[in-house]
Design a protein around this motif. Sequence first.
Motif, PDB file in Angstrom:
ATOM      1  N   UNK A 175       0.685  -1.161  -0.068  1.00 43.11           N
ATOM      2  CA  UNK A 175       0.032  -0.145  -0.020  1.00 43.11           C
ATOM      3  C   UNK A 175       0.951   1.257   0.060  1.00 43.11           C
ATOM      4  N   UNK A 176       1.996   1.261   0.885  1.00 41.23           N
ATOM      5  CA  UNK A 176       2.933   2.523   0.831  1.00 41.23           C
ATOM      6  C   UNK A 176       3.534   2.316  -0.595  1.00 41.23           C
ATOM      7  N   UNK A 177       3.922   1.460  -0.977  1.00 36.42           N
ATOM      8  CA  UNK A 177       4.480   1.527  -2.495  1.00 36.42           C
ATOM      9  C   UNK A 177       3.374   1.952  -3.642  1.00 36.42           C
ATOM     10  N   UNK A 243      -6.323   0.283  -6.393  1.00 41.86           N
ATOM     11  CA  UNK A 243      -5.514   0.901  -7.094  1.00 41.86           C
ATOM     12  C   UNK A 243      -4.721   1.897  -6.675  1.00 41.86           C
ATOM     13  N   UNK A 244      -3.657   2.380  -7.343  1.00 40.90           N
ATOM     14  CA  UNK A 244      -2.626   3.349  -6.803  1.00 40.90           C
ATOM     15  C   UNK A 244      -3.461   4.696  -6.653  1.00 40.90           C
ATOM     16  N   UNK A 245      -2.613   5.559  -5.931  1.00 37.64           N
ATOM     17  CA  UNK A 245      -3.159   6.864  -5.446  1.00 37.64           C
ATOM     18  C   UNK A 245      -2.978   8.005  -6.896  1.00 37.64           C
ATOM     19  N   UNK A 250       4.819   3.770  -9.685  1.00 40.25           N
ATOM     20  CA  UNK A 250       5.359   2.807 -10.086  1.00 40.25           C
ATOM     21  C   UNK A 250       6.114   1.997  -9.340  1.00 40.25           C
ATOM     22  N   UNK A 251       6.274   0.669  -9.749  1.00 38.81           N
ATOM     23  CA  UNK A 251       7.074  -0.285  -8.833  1.00 38.81           C
ATOM     24  C   UNK A 251       8.395   0.331  -8.493  1.00 38.81           C
TER      25      UNK A 251
END
Length: 657
Positions: A175-177, A243-245, A250-251
């Motif tokens: 989640x942090x990533x 989904x991302x914020x 990116x990874x």
Amino acid sequence: MTPFKVETKYSPAGDQPQAIEKLVNSIKKGNKYNTLLGVTGSGKTYTMAKVIEALQMPTLIMTHNKTLAAQLYSEFRGFFPKNHVEYFISYYDYYQPEAYIPRSDLFIEKDSSINSELERLRLSTTASLLSFEDIICIASVSANYGLGNPEEYKANVQKLEVSQEYSQREMLLKLVDMGYKRNDNFFDRGDFRVNGDVIDIFPAYYEDEYIRIEFFADEVESIIKYEYLTNNKLQELDEIIIYSVNPFVVSQKRLAKAIESIEKELDERLAYFQEQEKFVEYQRLKQRVEFDLEMLEATGMCKGIENYARLLTDKKPGETPYSLIDYFEAMDKDYLIIVDESHVSLSQFRGMYAADKSRKDILVEYGFRLPSALDNRPLKFDEYINKNAKFLFVSATPQELELELSSTIAEQIIRPTGLLDPKIEIMDSQYQVERLHDEIKKVVAKNERVLVTVLTKKMAEELTTYYSDLGIKVKYMHSDIDAIERNQIIRQLRLGKFDVLIGINLLREGLDIPEASLVAILDADKEGFLRSKTSLIQTMGRAARNSNGKVILFAKKMTDSMKFAIETTTKRRELQDQYNQQHNITPTTTIRRLDEDLKMEEYDDVALKHDRLNKMPKSERKKLLIELNKQMTKAAKDLNFEEAIRLRDEIEKIKKL
């Protein structure tokens, strides 16, 4: 996929049936470009909806300004209540791009104010495009600007299923990533909080709901959706994808490679500046980029991260950047792009790239940005027009470009309401202000409205003052007035709070005021952009929604643009009148829903209201927030977006307290 289904009490009428059939057949045959030439008030939006329903294609509807986009969003939400209708416009309330003026050695820092609700709607769009196929997205020109790689965005998700095992620690790190922040005290959009084996996640694209994940050891015991303000349980889920914020997240692997590329490009550029003995530029670039690198390594984000978009998405120099359209292409099925008001929109799309490049060339030359920042750009026109989509251009006055490209041109001249194009009268522009005053009094006596177009802001303001002194209830509207106040002015005009609206270019496309029966065009013979044949036809169309519609052109001579506009309008009026006589139709003024209950907040009351809120106990403010949020949700569901926007602004003010 939920099938696209138009839900309305209306059925195609006038020219709509043949236009729908013609366009659908053409697109099904594989024709890439098509045009709908529809006069003002002929129901082009409804035709667009029926074309989408017949084709069953995911659709991107693009237009050239936010006001039109909001109007289309409201209409399509009404047409397709069971499908995913999304909204994608610039999320800035205010935006000043960074720029450098060498002559005065003046650097203008990027300054912006992000609207959190518009940011959420954008994230909702990208998430929906990767989750559903029954998508209709209403977008402004911002859809042509760079976004992150849709494949990277889709891969960088957290999927959770009930009864499956997940390491809680690894999930939290994931989640942090993805850009989420842990916040156990003030839980808000884009945050997560942890309480033992219970993890709450507030997805960045949700409005007022959050997800609660309950673990038993490392097994997901339940996934429940809750209402944010009341903590009421809404729905139990079997699985969910988070989904991302934002699409630029990116990874770690991709980020590490991007940082390596930034460092390499920085070394090359610093060597160039040193060789050219440009020591100021050397120091400037070194300081800025090294700070960005530290932020990227520490947090995965930095201010102006979009300037490193090419390196983050692993594109080659000069290669087409990712945009919202790539999210449609990632669906791997045919899709449709509808360009509304194409005579303006396509010209705007064409000019975006050159304007952006000229500003960034200077920033790169003087050491404010790396050369790769040039690839953070809008699409070039050729890149846009050659996307793997089917295009439908929609306009009352299409330009040569659309007509030349299109395999099929469907005309929609007859209105379902039987309304005719307005009558046109030419008056001598000498004493035009006094003559217009006489005409205004006649219209106001019938409880109808007047739209007046002038050439400059100063004239709009001075003419408003002059008529006001003569006892006319009048207001002006131009580009210095913000979008929300503009909507309030239009609403007040329709409610009869005043009778005459004076403007410049804002009285053209998309202004829907059925109560207006007179459109007056001052200095109609001043040939130019504001008095071109396209502008004149569009402006005349504002009177085409009223059965008493009339246009007065104040001029001393007949220009080519005036002649073309008059001939076109007269010819259309004859065809419409002939159709009405054949089918025994009596023209009726367009009826557009207007909620009489919505009262405009008087600006004088704002200070008193703010003072009362400051004195209100915190517990009472919390109760007020809950109530306002309920009202805002109801207004949005009822498609009463003006009221929803007002309530949203009130909620934001109270939250700041």
